[in-house]
Write a protein that holds these residues in place. Structure first.
Motif, PDB file in Angstrom:
ATOM      1  N   PHE A   1      -2.068 -44.978  37.722  1.00 56.56           N
ATOM      2  CA  PHE A   1      -1.983 -46.399  38.340  1.00 56.56           C
ATOM      3  C   PHE A   1      -0.764 -46.851  38.300  1.00 56.56           C
ATOM      4  CE2 PHE A   1      -6.215 -45.466  36.203  1.00 56.56           C
ATOM      5  CZ  PHE A   1      -7.132 -45.533  37.037  1.00 56.56           C
TER       6      PHE A   1
ATOM      7  N   GLU B   1     -14.653 -51.593  39.527  1.00 58.36           N
ATOM      8  CA  GLU B   1     -15.605 -51.006  40.491  1.00 58.36           C
ATOM      9  C   GLU B   1     -16.571 -50.021  40.132  1.00 58.36           C
ATOM     10  OE1 GLU B   1     -16.691 -50.242  44.345  1.00 58.36           O
ATOM     11  OE2 GLU B   1     -15.241 -51.822  43.742  1.00 58.36           O
ATOM     12  N   GLU B   2     -16.082 -49.213  39.168  1.00 60.55           N
ATOM     13  CA  GLU B   2     -16.772 -47.901  38.513  1.00 60.55           C
ATOM     14  C   GLU B   2     -18.056 -48.684  37.786  1.00 60.55           C
ATOM     15  OE1 GLU B   2     -18.233 -44.503  37.796  1.00 60.55           O
ATOM     16  OE2 GLU B   2     -16.438 -45.001  39.109  1.00 60.55           O
TER      17      GLU B   2
ATOM     18  N   ASN C   1      -9.029 -53.172  37.950  1.00 61.14           N
ATOM     19  CA  ASN C   1      -9.812 -53.118  39.103  1.00 61.14           C
ATOM     20  C   ASN C   1     -10.608 -51.714  39.391  1.00 61.14           C
ATOM     21  OD1 ASN C   1      -8.784 -55.679  39.635  1.00 61.14           O
ATOM     22  ND2 ASN C   1      -7.274 -55.008  41.075  1.00 61.14           N
ATOM     23  N   SER C   2      -9.917 -50.715  38.731  1.00 59.69           N
ATOM     24  CA  SER C   2     -10.670 -49.502  39.168  1.00 59.69           C
ATOM     25  C   SER C   2     -11.961 -49.281  38.183  1.00 59.69           C
ATOM     26  CB  SER C   2      -9.647 -48.273  38.908  1.00 59.69           C
ATOM     27  OG  SER C   2     -10.377 -47.213  38.887  1.00 59.69           O
TER      28      SER C   2
ATOM     29  N   GLU D   1      -8.625 -38.605  39.726  1.00 58.08           N
ATOM     30  CA  GLU D   1      -9.172 -39.495  40.516  1.00 58.08           C
ATOM     31  C   GLU D   1      -8.783 -41.045  40.023  1.00 58.08           C
ATOM     32  OE1 GLU D   1     -10.394 -39.642  43.560  1.00 58.08           O
ATOM     33  OE2 GLU D   1     -10.171 -37.845  43.672  1.00 58.08           O
ATOM     34  N   LYS D   2      -8.659 -42.140  40.403  1.00 50.78           N
ATOM     35  CA  LYS D   2      -8.182 -43.184  39.917  1.00 50.78           C
ATOM     36  C   LYS D   2      -9.388 -43.968  39.250  1.00 50.78           C
ATOM     37  CE  LYS D   2      -3.844 -44.081  41.973  1.00 50.78           C
ATOM     38  NZ  LYS D   2      -2.924 -44.753  42.756  1.00 50.78           N
ATOM     39  N   ARG D   3     -10.435 -43.625  39.843  1.00 57.55           N
ATOM     40  CA  ARG D   3     -11.891 -44.425  39.256  1.00 57.55           C
ATOM     41  C   ARG D   3     -12.652 -43.277  38.278  1.00 57.55           C
ATOM     42  NH1 ARG D   3     -13.841 -46.785  45.147  1.00 57.55           N
ATOM     43  NH2 ARG D   3     -12.055 -48.390  45.292  1.00 57.55           N
TER      44      ARG D   3
ATOM     45  N   GLU E   1      -4.346 -52.616  38.870  1.00 58.74           N
ATOM     46  CA  GLU E   1      -5.256 -51.446  39.426  1.00 58.74           C
ATOM     47  C   GLU E   1      -5.961 -50.786  38.586  1.00 58.74           C
ATOM     48  OE1 GLU E   1      -3.885 -47.811  42.750  1.00 58.74           O
ATOM     49  OE2 GLU E   1      -2.697 -48.378  40.954  1.00 58.74           O
ATOM     50  N   PHE E   2      -5.508 -50.466  37.452  1.00 63.77           N
ATOM     51  CA  PHE E   2      -6.328 -49.745  36.322  1.00 63.77           C
ATOM     52  C   PHE E   2      -7.578 -50.598  36.065  1.00 63.77           C
ATOM     53  CE2 PHE E   2      -7.086 -50.193  31.655  1.00 63.77           C
ATOM     54  CZ  PHE E   2      -7.454 -48.728  31.508  1.00 63.77           C
TER      55      PHE E   2
END
Length: 284
Positions: free
Chosen positions: A63, A75-76, A71-72, A2-4, A68-69
């Motif tokens: 990612f 977000e977390e 930003n993930s 999961e990317k997050r 993207e890495f």
């Protein structure tokens, strides 16, 4: 993967990483809250690695690239800072009330000791200089951050400076900011979760040529990056709310520094303020 789930993945698979990946992984785990606001180049410079190595590491984790890495992770962090998540975490950490109280107090003491050991005198001197140079000092504090802005503005007003405290968001916020000129300064108190109104207010002030001083928990947040000076203080404790012990101590230090620069002027203004208040018979 999961990317997050970057933190969990690194913790679970740390021993499977290469040596250079372990260096990166450890830095990310140790500075998780900061990495979301850093560039690949900044991380690489901290570790003596190239930005290309950092970008490749992000791709290794699944990612498409470093953006993207990052930003993930951001977000977390935003999810973790949500009050319900912080409450859930604090409930898991403690078995009874006394343990919770002890741990919170110990964390506050540790945060305060670390801050006092790393006070940046040059920044404080600049803040004091700007306070004396300004025509009006605007203070902004939204939500619980208002506690810090209100305390500091109250005492600076008593010292004889012209202040304008803003505690509301939305259209009311910008109506009160509109009179600002480049001769004024804006002092912002903001802590996670950062409000969009606070960010917009800082950008609005910068467009008007106003010098912005921000009291926050990090020098690397988006809010901090738009400020002229950031006074970073730790507010995180093992609970669902921010602790303002260290920010309030910073306020004490700022007030004393303002006093020390011109004791006669401040004493005269404080004396006049006290004498004026006595005419209203405010105190028992």
């Amino acid at each position: 993967m999961e990317k997050r789930d970057v933190q969990k993945y690194l913790e679970d698979h740390y021993n499977e990483l290469t040596e250079s990946q372990k260096i990166l992984g450890k830095y990310i785990l140790d500075h998780y809250g900061e990495v979301a606001f850093m560039s690949a180049l900044q991380i690489g410079e901290k570790l003596g690695l190239s930005d290309a190595t950092v970008i490749r590491f992000a791709k290794t984790l699944g990612f498409s690239g470093f953006a993207e890495f990052k930003n993930s992770i951001g977000e977390e962090i935003r999810k973790r800072n949500a009050p319900d998540m912080k409450l859930l975490k604090s409930l898991k950490n403690f078995n009874h009330r006394d343990e919770a109280i002890t741990n919170i107090c110990k964390t506050d003491i540790k945060n305060l000791e670390e801050y006092l050991l790393n006070i940046e005198s040059s920044k404080l001197d600049k803040v004091v200089e700007k306070v004396y140079e300004s025509e009006t000092i605007y203070f902004l504090g939204l939500g619980s951050s208002l506690v810090v802005a209100e305390f500091l503005s109250f005492h600076i007003r008593r010292m004889g400076f012209k202040i304008n405290l803003i505690s509301e968001g939305g259209i009311g916020l910008f109506e009160k900011l509109t009179p600002m000129t480049s001769k004024d300064i804006l002092i912002v108190a903001t802590f996670p979760r950062y409000s969009r109104d606070t960010m917009n207010a800082i950008l609005f002030a910068k467009k008007k040529g106003v010098y912005v001083i921000t009291i926050s928990d990090s020098e690397l947040s988006d809010v901090a990056s738009e400020s002229d000076i950031v006074l970073a203080t730790q507010t995180q404790i093992p609970s669902f709310f921010n602790s303002y012990i260290v920010p309030m101590e910073l306020c004490n230090i700022i007030l004393i520094s303002i006093l020390e620069k011109n004791k006669e002027r401040i004493y005269k203004n404080l004396k006049n303020s006290i004498e004026d208040s006595e005419e209203f018979n405010l105190y028992i």
